[in-house]
Design an enzyme around this catalytic site. Sequence first.
Site, PDB file in Angstrom:
ATOM      1  N   ASP A  17       0.841  -1.205   0.000  1.00  0.00           N
ATOM      2  CA  ASP A  17       0.000   0.000   0.000  1.00  0.00           C
ATOM      3  C   ASP A  17       0.875   1.254   0.000  1.00  0.00           C
ATOM      4  OD1 ASP A  17      -2.294   1.492   0.026  1.00  0.00           O
ATOM      5  OD2 ASP A  17      -2.667   1.260   2.168  1.00  0.00           O
ATOM      6  N   ASN A  65     -10.488  -2.622  -6.297  1.00  0.00           N
ATOM      7  CA  ASN A  65      -9.664  -1.754  -7.155  1.00  0.00           C
ATOM      8  C   ASN A  65     -10.257  -1.559  -8.555  1.00  0.00           C
ATOM      9  OD1 ASN A  65      -6.443  -2.905  -5.820  1.00  0.00           O
ATOM     10  ND2 ASN A  65      -7.732  -1.206  -5.174  1.00  0.00           N
TER      11      ASN A  65
END
Length: 239
Positions: A17, A65
Amino acid sequence: MTTPFSKIPTHLAVIMDGNGRWAKQRGLPRILGHSQGVKAVRSTVQTSREIGIQVLTLFAFSQENWQRPAAEVNALMDLLHDYLDKECEELMQNNISLRAIGDTSRLPSKALKRLQDVIAVTSGNQGMILNLALSYGGRAEIVRAAQHLARRCLAQELTPEQIDEQCFSQALWTAGLPDPDLIIRTSGEMRLSNFLLFQAAYAELYVTPVLWPDFDRDELLKALADYERRDRRFGRVSD
Ligand code: FPP
């Protein structure tokens, strides 16, 4: 290489991340953060292999996503394709086999084809498994496993009583893989984000503020040194 640690995770899983923030801090487009992130992928694969980790799972693209702007999704799919293209030889040289978990049927055909090719070409390699979580969601994985087992019960291949934790885990995308021992998350967020929900039951968690593109060999070694000091009791008491 012999490991410098007295114990290492058999299965290391990573939530990569912070690519977007890394780019933003430098006034760059998000996608440059992702392409810089590929370098951290390469270094993590290489170091994990050297250290003797058996399974490395990387959370590369979540089901959620898909909701990002199309330009970012397309760029990520191109990065995945190019990574697989360039890295296949390296995986062969390092005796690494590629696997994938997730609803990979949603990937664009070009990336999916490359993924399937590299999985097939590297399937005999025994040194380490590189497991990419692509279009992956932990809840979706659990629901899909439940549906699969329900269908088997209806077909009288299985009785509900035969469904135990072992049986259930063999119906997940991670079938055949050990549960993760250590989950690393970069960029400081303290959450699992729908990653390996069933499998993470007793995983050790390591969160670092370092953003993924800056997660280099030294950062991985730091995480492994921290893991070495953990007392894993699995609900029991210490020796
Ligand atoms: C999270 O950062 C990262 C991703 C959604 C993509 C991860 C992809 C790569 C590291 C490169 C491609 C992967 C491979 C295996 C070749 P973010 O964009 O959510 O960052 P932010 O939270 O700072 O916005």
